[in-house]
Design a protein around this motif. Structure first.
Motif, mmCIF file in Angstrom:
data_model
loop_
_atom_site.group_PDB
_atom_site.id
_atom_site.type_symbol
_atom_site.label_atom_id
_atom_site.label_comp_id
_atom_site.label_asym_id
_atom_site.label_seq_id
_atom_site.Cartn_x
_atom_site.Cartn_y
_atom_site.Cartn_z
ATOM 1 N N SER A 101 0.818 -1.206 0.000
ATOM 2 C CA SER A 101 0.000 0.000 0.000
ATOM 3 C C SER A 101 0.854 1.259 0.000
ATOM 4 N N ALA A 102 0.210 2.367 -0.310
ATOM 5 C CA ALA A 102 0.766 3.702 -0.149
ATOM 6 C C ALA A 102 -0.300 4.545 0.529
ATOM 7 N N GLY A 103 0.085 5.698 1.047
ATOM 8 C CA GLY A 103 -0.882 6.599 1.640
ATOM 9 C C GLY A 103 -1.036 6.465 3.133
ATOM 10 N N ALA A 104 -0.848 5.261 3.669
ATOM 11 C CA ALA A 104 -0.918 4.997 5.109
ATOM 12 C C ALA A 104 -2.166 5.621 5.723
ATOM 13 N N SER A 105 -2.048 6.185 6.931
ATOM 14 C CA SER A 105 -3.222 6.713 7.618
ATOM 15 C C SER A 105 -3.619 8.094 7.123
ATOM 16 N N TYR A 106 -2.636 8.938 6.816
ATOM 17 C CA TYR A 106 -2.937 10.298 6.342
ATOM 18 C C TYR A 106 -1.691 10.919 5.722
ATOM 19 N N ASP A 107 -0.994 10.156 4.896
ATOM 20 C CA ASP A 107 0.214 10.665 4.244
ATOM 21 C C ASP A 107 -0.083 11.831 3.305
ATOM 22 N N TRP A 108 -1.269 11.838 2.731
ATOM 23 C CA TRP A 108 -1.641 12.882 1.772
ATOM 24 C C TRP A 108 -2.903 13.576 2.300
ATOM 25 N N PRO A 109 -2.762 14.452 3.284
ATOM 26 C CA PRO A 109 -3.938 15.053 3.911
ATOM 27 C C PRO A 109 -4.854 15.779 2.927
ATOM 28 N N SER A 110 -4.287 16.450 1.924
ATOM 29 C CA SER A 110 -5.123 17.194 0.983
ATOM 30 C C SER A 110 -5.959 16.275 0.105
ATOM 31 N N GLY A 111 -5.654 14.982 0.094
ATOM 32 C CA GLY A 111 -6.476 14.022 -0.629
ATOM 33 C C GLY A 111 -7.801 13.748 0.054
ATOM 34 N N GLY A 112 -7.896 14.155 1.312
ATOM 35 C CA GLY A 112 -9.135 13.960 2.047
ATOM 36 C C GLY A 112 -9.293 12.542 2.588
ATOM 37 N N PHE A 113 -10.417 12.309 3.249
ATOM 38 C CA PHE A 113 -10.638 11.046 3.958
ATOM 39 C C PHE A 113 -10.741 9.858 3.015
ATOM 40 N N THR A 114 -11.058 10.095 1.739
ATOM 41 C CA THR A 114 -11.118 8.994 0.781
ATOM 42 C C THR A 114 -9.757 8.336 0.595
ATOM 43 N N HIS A 115 -8.675 9.084 0.857
ATOM 44 C CA HIS A 115 -7.326 8.576 0.652
ATOM 45 C C HIS A 115 -6.613 8.269 1.972
ATOM 46 N N MET A 116 -7.390 8.115 3.031
ATOM 47 C CA MET A 116 -6.818 7.795 4.337
ATOM 48 C C MET A 116 -7.332 6.439 4.793
ATOM 49 N N ALA A 117 -6.467 5.655 5.445
ATOM 50 C CA ALA A 117 -6.871 4.304 5.848
ATOM 51 C C ALA A 117 -6.287 3.934 7.206
ATOM 52 N N PRO A 118 -6.668 4.636 8.273
ATOM 53 C CA PRO A 118 -6.152 4.254 9.590
ATOM 54 C C PRO A 118 -6.676 2.913 10.090
ATOM 55 N N GLY A 119 -7.733 2.383 9.467
ATOM 56 C CA GLY A 119 -8.302 1.115 9.938
ATOM 57 C C GLY A 119 -7.884 -0.103 9.145
ATOM 58 N N ASP A 120 -6.860 0.021 8.284
ATOM 59 C CA ASP A 120 -6.530 -1.080 7.378
ATOM 60 C C ASP A 120 -6.045 -2.337 8.096
ATOM 61 N N VAL A 121 -5.147 -2.191 9.055
ATOM 62 C CA VAL A 121 -4.624 -3.370 9.755
ATOM 63 C C VAL A 121 -5.717 -4.000 10.613
ATOM 64 N N ALA A 122 -6.524 -3.180 11.269
ATOM 65 C CA ALA A 122 -7.637 -3.714 12.066
ATOM 66 C C ALA A 122 -8.605 -4.491 11.185
ATOM 67 N N LEU A 123 -8.831 -4.026 9.975
ATOM 68 C CA LEU A 123 -9.745 -4.719 9.071
ATOM 69 C C LEU A 123 -9.164 -6.070 8.650
ATOM 70 N N LEU A 124 -7.877 -6.112 8.344
ATOM 71 C CA LEU A 124 -7.249 -7.390 7.986
ATOM 72 C C LEU A 124 -7.257 -8.364 9.159
ATOM 73 N N ASP A 125 -7.306 -7.841 10.384
ATOM 74 C CA ASP A 125 -7.369 -8.714 11.554
ATOM 75 C C ASP A 125 -8.647 -9.544 11.591
ATOM 76 N N THR A 126 -9.663 -9.162 10.827
ATOM 77 C CA THR A 126 -10.896 -9.950 10.786
ATOM 78 C C THR A 126 -10.760 -11.157 9.867
#
Length: 302
Positions: A101-126
């Protein structure tokens, strides 16, 4: 110094030439960097366009033929948007691949919330059976990428970020590394959070563990560190959703009294673009915020 993503491009281009089993699937993001690799390996470098569900579906199909697919785009489009395909086209079919992946939790803030993924690892934990690497430096990213590419048919997620520690550490794709020893508690710094944690805990009698592979969770090293420190007070500092790793840490310490503090990205959406360092400070992940929260947790142990 190059970024983790730039290192991913150069290393993956070389690995495609070295290993005929490797394939690369893109969804437009990053495609320009692989133009030469696509010319050299047109049958193993595929750009599906802005179709993230298809990105995973094509990767799963390649894996069924015996290839080792590497799938790349922003984290929000790689884990969140095509989650059903991760569950079915990889997990249900019993095949693996490498998500980068790229972008991480908020690497590109001006991209907005569509380009942020702070929950990615938690989601894979399911889901079952995922290995998760979170490098903290481009050199570590290269090591972990090569480790992931060579990992048979395993399902591996490599989480790249614009955040980086100043210097690389030796990583093996499995164990936490002890960076500092103390007897006041244990702090686990994940990937690019290490420098901030070291600055935040300077002068404090704390053991600092460095984690670049968080799944499977290295319970043995945490238990040994807690035994050596003579305490089971543990703080986990992660560059994604706060508390993501408190469950496996609690399981590692379930036979003894313990206290856990999970620090990371908060659930509340920050709606102002700002800059990366401003998002870190707003979530309390800068050295000042971390020191206040860590010392507050430890001094309140009674």
């Amino acid at each position: 110094m190059d970024t983790m993503r730039e290192r991913f491009t150069s290393v993956t281009s070389r690995m495609l030439a070295e290993d005929p089993r490797l394939a690369l699937v893109l969804a437009d993001i990053g495609a320009a960097g692989f133009a030469e690799a696509e010319q050299r390996h047109p049958d193993r470098v595929v750009n599906v366009g802005i179709r993230e569900q298809l990105l995973i579906g094509v990767g799963g199909g390649m894996a069924l033929t015996g290839l080792r697919p590497i799938m790349h785009t922003f984290a929000s489009f790689l884990v969140e948007r095509p989650f059903e395909q991760l569950k079915l086209d990889l997990g249900h079919q019993g095949v693996g691949g490498v998500l980068v992946s790229a972008g991480a939790s908020y690497d590109w803030p001006s991209g907005g919330f569509t380009h942020m993924a702070p929950g990615d690892v938690a989601l894979l934990d399911t889901l079952d059976g995922w290995t998760v690497h979170v490098p903290g430096h481009p050199d570590e990213a290269e090591t972990l990428l090569r480790h992931a590419a060579a990992a048979g048919d395993d399902k591996v997620y490599v989480r790249l970020s614009m955040q980086s520690n100043a210097a690389p550490r030796s990583v093996d794709g499995a164990r936490f590394r002890t960076v500092r020893e103390g007897r006041g508690g244990v702090v686990i710094a994940v990937g690019p959070m290490l420098d901030s944690v070291l600055a935040a805990t300077e002068g404090l009698p704390l053991t600092v563990l460095y984690a670049t592979t968080v799944r499977p969770f290295d319970a043995a090293t945490l238990r040994a560190a807690a035994d050596a420190a003579g305490t089971s007070d543990v703080v986990i500092v992660e560059p994604y959703l706060a508390g993501t790793s408190t469950r496996p840490a609690a399981e590692a310490l379930e036979d003894r009294p313990h206290r856990l503090l999970g620090l990371g990205v908060g659930r509340q959406e920050l709606r102002r673009y700002g800059q990366l360092d401003e998002h870190l400070a707003a979530h309390g992940l800068d050295p000042r915020g971390l020191r206040e929260r860590i010392t507050g947790f430890l001094t309140g142990r009674a």
